[in-house]
Every structure is written in structure tokens, then in C-alpha cells.
Design a protein around this motif. Structure first.
Motif, PDB file in Angstrom:
ATOM      1  N   PRO A  64     -10.395   3.174  -8.899  1.00  0.00           N
ATOM      2  CA  PRO A  64     -10.507   1.733  -8.625  1.00  0.00           C
ATOM      3  C   PRO A  64     -10.839   1.494  -7.169  1.00  0.00           C
ATOM      4  O   PRO A  64     -10.354   2.199  -6.277  1.00  0.00           O
ATOM      5  CB  PRO A  64      -9.110   1.202  -8.971  1.00  0.00           C
ATOM      6  N   SER A  65     -11.712   0.511  -6.923  1.00  0.00           N
ATOM      7  CA  SER A  65     -12.082   0.209  -5.546  1.00  0.00           C
ATOM      8  C   SER A  65     -10.903  -0.374  -4.811  1.00  0.00           C
ATOM      9  O   SER A  65     -10.181  -1.203  -5.332  1.00  0.00           O
ATOM     10  CB  SER A  65     -13.255  -0.773  -5.532  1.00  0.00           C
ATOM     11  N   ARG A  66     -10.685   0.062  -3.572  1.00  0.00           N
ATOM     12  CA  ARG A  66      -9.585  -0.437  -2.775  1.00  0.00           C
ATOM     13  C   ARG A  66      -9.873  -1.849  -2.307  1.00  0.00           C
ATOM     14  O   ARG A  66     -10.988  -2.178  -1.907  1.00  0.00           O
ATOM     15  CB  ARG A  66      -9.362   0.469  -1.542  1.00  0.00           C
ATOM     16  N   ILE A  67      -8.882  -2.698  -2.366  1.00  0.00           N
ATOM     17  CA  ILE A  67      -9.014  -4.069  -1.881  1.00  0.00           C
ATOM     18  C   ILE A  67      -8.544  -4.113  -0.445  1.00  0.00           C
ATOM     19  O   ILE A  67      -7.487  -3.570  -0.107  1.00  0.00           O
ATOM     20  CB  ILE A  67      -8.185  -5.016  -2.756  1.00  0.00           C
ATOM     21  N   SER A  68      -9.309  -4.749   0.395  1.00  0.00           N
ATOM     22  CA  SER A  68      -8.955  -4.757   1.813  1.00  0.00           C
ATOM     23  C   SER A  68      -7.610  -5.416   2.035  1.00  0.00           C
ATOM     24  O   SER A  68      -7.206  -6.324   1.315  1.00  0.00           O
ATOM     25  CB  SER A  68     -10.038  -5.484   2.612  1.00  0.00           C
ATOM     26  N   ALA A  69      -6.901  -4.953   3.072  1.00  0.00           N
ATOM     27  CA  ALA A  69      -5.567  -5.479   3.370  1.00  0.00           C
ATOM     28  C   ALA A  69      -5.622  -6.960   3.688  1.00  0.00           C
ATOM     29  O   ALA A  69      -4.745  -7.730   3.300  1.00  0.00           O
ATOM     30  CB  ALA A  69      -4.953  -4.707   4.527  1.00  0.00           C
ATOM     31  N   LYS A 227      -0.182   1.751  -6.880  1.00  0.00           N
ATOM     32  CA  LYS A 227      -0.104   2.639  -5.723  1.00  0.00           C
ATOM     33  C   LYS A 227      -1.480   2.818  -5.082  1.00  0.00           C
ATOM     34  O   LYS A 227      -1.596   2.900  -3.862  1.00  0.00           O
ATOM     35  CB  LYS A 227       0.463   3.996  -6.139  1.00  0.00           C
ATOM     36  N   ALA A 228      -2.512   2.856  -5.897  1.00  0.00           N
ATOM     37  CA  ALA A 228      -3.868   2.997  -5.361  1.00  0.00           C
ATOM     38  C   ALA A 228      -4.256   1.797  -4.511  1.00  0.00           C
ATOM     39  O   ALA A 228      -5.041   1.921  -3.564  1.00  0.00           O
ATOM     40  CB  ALA A 228      -4.864   3.171  -6.508  1.00  0.00           C
ATOM     41  N   GLN A 229      -3.689   0.632  -4.827  1.00  0.00           N
ATOM     42  CA  GLN A 229      -3.975  -0.574  -4.051  1.00  0.00           C
ATOM     43  C   GLN A 229      -2.975  -0.776  -2.904  1.00  0.00           C
ATOM     44  O   GLN A 229      -3.031  -1.788  -2.210  1.00  0.00           O
ATOM     45  CB  GLN A 229      -3.954  -1.806  -4.957  1.00  0.00           C
ATOM     46  N   ALA A 230      -2.032   0.162  -2.745  1.00  0.00           N
ATOM     47  CA  ALA A 230      -1.047   0.116  -1.646  1.00  0.00           C
ATOM     48  C   ALA A 230      -0.261  -1.191  -1.656  1.00  0.00           C
ATOM     49  O   ALA A 230       0.019  -1.773  -0.604  1.00  0.00           O
ATOM     50  CB  ALA A 230      -1.749   0.305  -0.296  1.00  0.00           C
ATOM     51  N   MET A 231       0.107  -1.655  -2.870  1.00  0.00           N
ATOM     52  CA  MET A 231       0.794  -2.927  -2.997  1.00  0.00           C
ATOM     53  C   MET A 231       2.190  -2.908  -2.386  1.00  0.00           C
ATOM     54  O   MET A 231       2.699  -3.944  -1.976  1.00  0.00           O
ATOM     55  CB  MET A 231       0.882  -3.326  -4.468  1.00  0.00           C
ATOM     56  N   PHE A 232       2.831  -1.747  -2.341  1.00  0.00           N
ATOM     57  CA  PHE A 232       4.214  -1.701  -1.879  1.00  0.00           C
ATOM     58  C   PHE A 232       4.354  -0.955  -0.553  1.00  0.00           C
ATOM     59  O   PHE A 232       5.451  -0.553  -0.173  1.00  0.00           O
ATOM     60  CB  PHE A 232       5.095  -1.037  -2.949  1.00  0.00           C
ATOM     61  N   ASP A 233       3.234  -0.764   0.155  1.00  0.00           N
ATOM     62  CA  ASP A 233       3.304  -0.043   1.426  1.00  0.00           C
ATOM     63  C   ASP A 233       3.931  -0.869   2.535  1.00  0.00           C
ATOM     64  O   ASP A 233       4.506  -0.336   3.478  1.00  0.00           O
ATOM     65  CB  ASP A 233       1.902   0.409   1.845  1.00  0.00           C
ATOM     66  N   LYS A 234       3.795  -2.202   2.420  1.00  0.00           N
ATOM     67  CA  LYS A 234       4.344  -3.083   3.461  1.00  0.00           C
ATOM     68  C   LYS A 234       5.313  -4.075   2.829  1.00  0.00           C
ATOM     69  O   LYS A 234       5.106  -4.516   1.709  1.00  0.00           O
ATOM     70  CB  LYS A 234       3.219  -3.842   4.173  1.00  0.00           C
ATOM     71  N   LYS A 235       6.349  -4.412   3.579  1.00  0.00           N
ATOM     72  CA  LYS A 235       7.360  -5.328   3.071  1.00  0.00           C
ATOM     73  C   LYS A 235       6.770  -6.697   2.769  1.00  0.00           C
ATOM     74  O   LYS A 235       7.100  -7.316   1.757  1.00  0.00           O
ATOM     75  CB  LYS A 235       8.494  -5.456   4.089  1.00  0.00           C
ATOM     76  N   SER A 236       5.880  -7.183   3.630  1.00  0.00           N
ATOM     77  CA  SER A 236       5.309  -8.522   3.434  1.00  0.00           C
ATOM     78  C   SER A 236       4.481  -8.588   2.155  1.00  0.00           C
ATOM     79  O   SER A 236       4.525  -9.569   1.411  1.00  0.00           O
ATOM     80  CB  SER A 236       4.443  -8.905   4.640  1.00  0.00           C
TER      81      SER A 236
END
Length: 652
Positions: A64-69, A227-236
Motif C-alpha cells: 500500500p502506498s504510504r500516506i504523508s504524515a 502499521k504500514a501507514q504508521a498510524m500508531f507511531d505518534k501519540k497525536s
């Protein structure tokens, strides 16, 4: 119960699993989605019949393509704008080729065609299962087998649904689905917002079981796609993820009723939740949820669950096993069961019987419910009521000409704060009162005299005009649905005489009606909202019909139910028991000298209104202070901290 581990597992071979197609392999671990990154391990108790719902997305083929932060932050900030309905528009009908591998190792490989026809039927059925109001029938238009590869042709819209099935298990083996050639929907552009909405919708659809009406949101922190979209990497970002997902879910359905019927059970197990703050929007999105699994989290005490204390009125089964609360507050079941009046099971243990639920659903009134008094002469009042509501629902202009003359007055008031029927959990929608607010004569809201005068309509033409501006209605049938009405009629002396022959007035009727109606959609004529109303008429002789409306006052409010209209059913009791119960029902409370039953009723109502207590507790408070209102208030203030939650009226 489902044991959870870090590796792949298959669905249990029980009767439930034999009814439906094989599941996608579960590749979840036990890492929670909590922003503190905590790890919770153990078994998971699920709600629902199925043995497992896929919670991962196998990473094979195209990624899946990564969505920009920056795009994620901007979209998650506006969760209320995440409407999925715009994705239902027709997509370009370009042909997309998909390559499927792994199927040749299936149990169907011994079929004459190697299992190809069975696989195609399964793909079409599985891809056609959508979470939402409008169903799509996926059709594979062309297929071709070359060795161990099956190539299929589908439309660009259908290809999205099939690609979501990459890694699903079919006939005992995992299949890989990937695209051959250009991007899906070639020639069209996809914004970052559309990507994230499609991603969230895909996660929901992968985790939804149509047969069991079960949405599995367990182990979200280990979902491969998330996880691929890094949804939980940051608290915000993590804190805004769940509300965004609920917004997508909300907008996947055309009506709340369709949504409530589609999802009865939800699992939030294995998410590392220390409280329900991060997932509290679940109670707004699915207020009629019946089964909720919160097992294998980090909930330590009841305060962590307080945001849901007066939610989920329809909840029947709650699972809290394998949470620290079991050790820290071992007696928590005694306190949490009263939170949910329809709860039958807690941690797979029965806490209420069906008989107890039925008994508890009855409205307990501090005073006996009296039958309505209906004074009539020659059927005048009865005929008026029947004709009035039939005309109001079908032809209001004719009704105004029939009963309202040049001196007739009509006004209505809107009460948006009235308590709602807790048994319906009907949600408040934006601008749902717009058709009422402009001309409402609520004297608590309208204080200026000119505004009050402008909202009092006098004369046939003015009444007909305001009638036409109010929403169309359909009232319950007076004959077959009499329990939905409370109607009283009393002889009213001193009604103004239309002919002026009697200066002191004539005898008429005061008719007071409490009931409900369906508010209809103007275009379809279908019911879209249920309302409660109170209406008071003063009628007298005169006019072409022989009866004229002198005054008509309508109060409109949120639907509050009709339970308070129904007295106990004493017909089924034996004669002796019936007599005894009638005496108990009719016996007034012991009152001191100078306090009549009517005064006592008003004191109870006033105390309940001022303190927020139920009528039962307000009455109990006054009884203990010998019906001294000031002492009753003082007793409430000194003891309110120790009163149980059931002592207060629930309006949410």
C-alpha cells in the motif's frame, strides 16, 4: 474463547465455521494500540459466534502506498468530514487485470477444473460483502488459467474490493491477489484524503463478519495495513485514529437504523487500553450495541469505564476478563451491572434473567397511574379528537377551515431538552429542529413581547399557513394503537361565546392529549423521525361543524416513550389478588395534615426537577422529612454524594 498468538491460525472447525467460507489467516500479535506502546498477552474472549475475523493484511504483491504524515494529520483533524458516501459515485469502467496465485494448493485442486469455478464464485461473493447501506455485486468478467496463475478481468471499482482480499484463506490455503499493469482506476487522480478514507474503510470491511453482525477491532496495533501507514507511531495520530474510523463507519450507512441493525457485536480486545477515552466515540457511533468485548486490556478500575457509564442501553453481554480490574476491584460486577439495565451476561456469567429484565423495564411511578378522565356529551369530544388528527395528517388546510374561525388561536413550543426514551437510544441529528425553531413560542426562550405576539396565530388563514410550514406527520391509529395515547377531556365553563349572546361564556371542553407521531420525509412520505407531543385544546360550540377551536397549544419534544401512560395490568390477576393490588395502588402516601395528594405530587415533581433525582427518590426524600420541602432539599444536599446512580434521571 479464542487463543491468540503471534503466528498464523485457522478458524475452528465447528458448526459456525462450517457455515461460511474460510477466513483470512490471522497474523496478529498481542501488541496494543495504546499510545504508551504497552504489551498485553493472553487469551481473548470474543463476542459473536464466528471463530475468528481477519485482522491483518498479508504483505504480498504490491504494497500500500504510504500516506504523508502531513496529510494524515490534516485529515484526522477533521474526522467529522470523513464522508464515505462520495466514494459511491460511479468509477471509470476501465478494465483491471488481477493475478491470483496459491489457489492450486487448495483442497479443491482435485476438482475437474482444479477448483477455478469454485474460487471465482467465492471471490465474487466475498468481494460483494460490504459494510454499508448499499450493496455492490462484484462480477468477474473474464478469467484465464496459465499454469499456476489465474488471471481475471474486473472493473476498477470491483478491483479494490478484490485486492483487499489479498492473503485471505480459501479452501485451506492462503491466496495472493495482485494487480497486473497500471494503477487501479488509471486515468483518475486520488487525493490523500480519498486514500486514507479508502484505507480506513478497507480495514473495517476486512474486520466485519456479515453473518454474525460482528466488527472485530481487536489487536489494531498489529494490523499490517495500519502499521504500514504508521498510524500508531505518534501519540497525536494514535489518539485521533479511532474517532476517524468511527466517522468512516458512521457515513458508510444511509440511516442510523441500518447501521444499528448491521453491527450488534464489537471486540476491542488486545488493544492495551488503560481506559476508554481513546475509543469513547464507539458509544456515539453504535449506541444500540448488544455485545462488547474489552478483554485482555489494561483496565484497572471502574473509573476507566466512566465515559460509558450511561451509554449502551441495549448492551446484553460485556466481557472484561483478563484486565487488572479483576484483581484490584474484585467486587466490581456489583457496581457495573446497574450501569446497563439490559445486561444479561458479564464475563460469560449470567447476571440477570429474562424475567428480571422484563420486570425492571416497567416504569416505576411514585404515585399510581390514574386512568384518563374523559367527560363527554353526545360524543362531541371524541368525534373532535378523531377528526382533528385525521385531518392534521392528511389535509391541514381543510382542517383549519373546518374547526378554526376568525378568533381561533394556535401556537406551538419546541422543547429540545425533554428527556428521551432510554429504550430507543435515538441519536440527535444536526439541524433536526430547523423546521420548528423559527416560529416556536417557547416562553422560556422568547422573552420579548413583540416576538411572543408574532408567534401567536389567530384566524383561519393564519392557522392554515402555520400548519403548512410544520413537517408532515403520521399519528398512531386511535383504535389499534390506543396505548400510545393519553387523552383527557373535561367540561370547561366560561368558554367565549362565538355569537356574543352569553357574556359570561358557555360550556365547552378542555382536551389535553399526550402522544407521539412520525415525522415524514416530504419527498418519499416515509417516516424519518419519531417525536412526542402534548396538545391542549379549548373548544366550544359554533362554526359550520358545530364545534370551534378557541385555543390550540402544541408542545413538540424528542421522543420520550409511552411507558408512563400504562397502568399495571390487573385484569390477569385473581379476584382476591386483584382487589388487594387495587387497594395498594390506589392507597395514597401517608401525608401530614394540610398536604393533599395533589400538593404532594407537585412537591415530588418540583424536587425531582430541582435535584435531578428520579420521582421515586424524590418521593422517598420527602417521606423521610415528613413532606417538608425545605428539609427535603437539605437532606438531598447532605446525602447526594452517597446516592446510587439509579437515583438520578438518565437523559443521555
Amino acid at each position: 474463547m479464542v487463543a491468540r498468538g503471534g503466528g498464523t491460525k485457522k478458524a475452528a472447525r465447528g458448526p459456525a465455521s462450517q457455515r461460511r467460507a474460510a477466513r483470512k489467516a490471522d497474523r496478529d500479535g498481542d501488541i496494543g494500540m495504546s499510545v504508551d506502546g504497552g504489551v498485553t498477552k493472553g487469551r481473548s474472549n470474543r463476542v459473536g459466534k464466528s471463530s475468528g475475523i481477519p485482522k491483518g493484511s498479508k504483505a504480498s504483491g504490491s504494497q500500500p502506498s504510504r500516506i504523508s504524515a502531513s496529510a494524515k494529520r490534516e485529515i484526522l483533524k477533521h474526522t467529522g468530514d470523513l464522508s464515505m458516501r462520495d466514494t459511491r459515485t460511479s468509477a471509470p469502467k476501465s478494465q483491471i487485470r488481477l493475478r491470483i496465485t496459491g489457489w492450486e494448493k487448495s483442497k479443491a485442486a482435485t476438482n475437474p477444473d482444479g477448483g477455478v469455478s469454485s474460487l471465482i464464485k467465492w471471490l465474487e461473493k466475498k468481494a460483494s460483502t460490504k459494510l454499508g447501506s448499499r450493496k455492490r455485486t462484484v462480477k468477474i468478467q473474464k478469467s484465464q488459467v496459465e499454469g499456476t496463475e489465474l488471471t481475471i478481468n474486473v472493473t476498477s471499482e470491483d478491483s479494490r474490493a478484490l485486492l483487499r482480499m489479498n492473503g485471505y484463506e480459501w479452501a485451506g490455503t492462503n491466496i495472493t491477489i495482485e494487480q497486473v499493469g497500471g494503477p487501479v482506476g488509471a486515468g483518475s487522480t486520488s487525493t490523500e484524503a480519498e486514500k486514507i478514507k479508502a484505507m480506513l474503510r478497507g480495514v473495517l470491511e476486512r474486520r466485519y463478519n456479515l453473518d454474525d453482525k460482528f466488527l472485530d477491532l481487536s489487536g489494531l496495533g498489529q494490523d499490517e495495513e495500519l502499521k504500514a501507514q504508521a498510524m500508531f507511531d505518534k501519540k497525536s495520530t494514535a489518539s485521533k485514529f479511532f474517532p476517524a474510523m468511527m466517522a468512516v463507519l458512521e457515513n458508510s450507512f444511509d440511516t442510523p437504523a441500518e447501521k444499528d441493525a448491521a453491527i450488534l457485536s464489537v471486540s476491542l480486545a488486545n488493544n492495551g487500553l488503560v481506559d476508554v477515552t481513546i475509543v469513547t466515540s464507539l458509544s456515539q457511533t453504535l449506541p444500540k450495541l448488544q455485545n462488547l468485548d474489552l478483554s485482555n486490556n489494561k483496565i484497572e478500575n471502574l473509573s476507566a469505564l466512566h465515559p460509558w457509564r450511561r451509554r449502551f442501553y441495549h448492551l446484553k453481554h460485556l466481557i472484561l476478563s483478563n484486565n487488572p480490574i479483576e484483581q484490584r476491584e474484585p467486587n466490581y460486577p456489583a457496581e457495573i451491572v446497574p450501569w446497563y439495565p439490559n445486561l444479561r451476561m458479564l464475563n460469560n456469567v449470567q447476571v440477570r434473567t429474562e424475567e428480571e429484565i422484563a420486570a425492571k423495564s416497567k416504569v416505576n411511578m411514585p404515585f399510581p397511574i390514574r386512568s384518563p378522565a374523559f367527560q363527554d356529551e353526545g360524543g362531541i369530544a371524541e368525534n373532535f379528537v378523531r377528526t382533528l388528527f385525521a385531518g392534521y395528517d392528511t389535509d391541514r388546510a381543510a382542517l383549519a377551515a373546518h374547526y378554526y374561525d376568525a378568533k381561533s388561536e394556535f401556537s406551538y413550543a419546541l422543547n429540545t431538552q425533554a428527556p428521551r426514551d432510554p429504550a430507543t437510544s435515538e441519536t440527535t441529528e444536526k439541524q433536526e429542529w430547523d423546521n420548528y425553531i423559527k416560529n416556536s413560542r417557547n416562553l422560556k426562550k422568547i422573552s420579548h413581547l413583540p416576538a411572543r405576539q408574532n408567534r401567536l396565530y389567530r384566524g383561519t388563514a393564519a392557522v392554515a399557513d402555520i400548519f403548512s410550514k410544520l413537517p408532515k406527520t403520521r399519528h398512531p391509529d386511535l383504535a389499534s394503537e390506543a396505548r400510545k395515547w393519553m387523552i383527557e377531556a373535561h367540561i370547561q365553563p366560561g368558554v367565549p361565546d362565538a355569537n356574543g349572546q352569553y357574556p359570561i361564556g358557555v360550556d365547552g371542553f378542555m382536551i389535553v392529549i399526550h402522544g407521539e407521531y412520525d415525522e415524514l420525509d416530504d419527498s418519499t412520505g416515509q417516516a424519518k423521525k419519531k417525536r412526542s407531543f402534548d396538545r391542549t385544546f379549548i373548544v366550544g360550540p359554533g362554526g359550520s361543524a358545530g364545534v370551534r377551536v378557541v385555543s390550540d397549544m402544541l408542545n413538540v419534544r424528542s421522543y420520550g416513550g409511552a411507558q408512563a401512560f400504562e397502568p399495571e395490568n390487573i385484569e390477569a390477576l385473581s379476584d382476591a389478588t386483584a382487589t388487594q393490588n387495587i387497594q395498594q395502588l390506589d392507597a395514597p402516601p401517608q401525608l401530614p395534615a394540610g398536604v393533599t395528594l395533589e400538593i404532594a405530587e407537585q412537591m415530588v415533581i418540583q424536587l425531582a426537577k430541582q435535584t435531578g433525582m428520579t420521582l421515586e427518590y424524590a418521593k422517598l426524600c420527602l417521606e423521610q422529612t415528613q413532606w417538608n420541602y425545605e428539609q427535603g432539599m437539605a437532606a438531598f444536599e447532605s446525602n447526594k454524594a452517597s446516592l446510587p446512580p439509579t437515583a438520578f434521571i438518565t437523559t443521555g
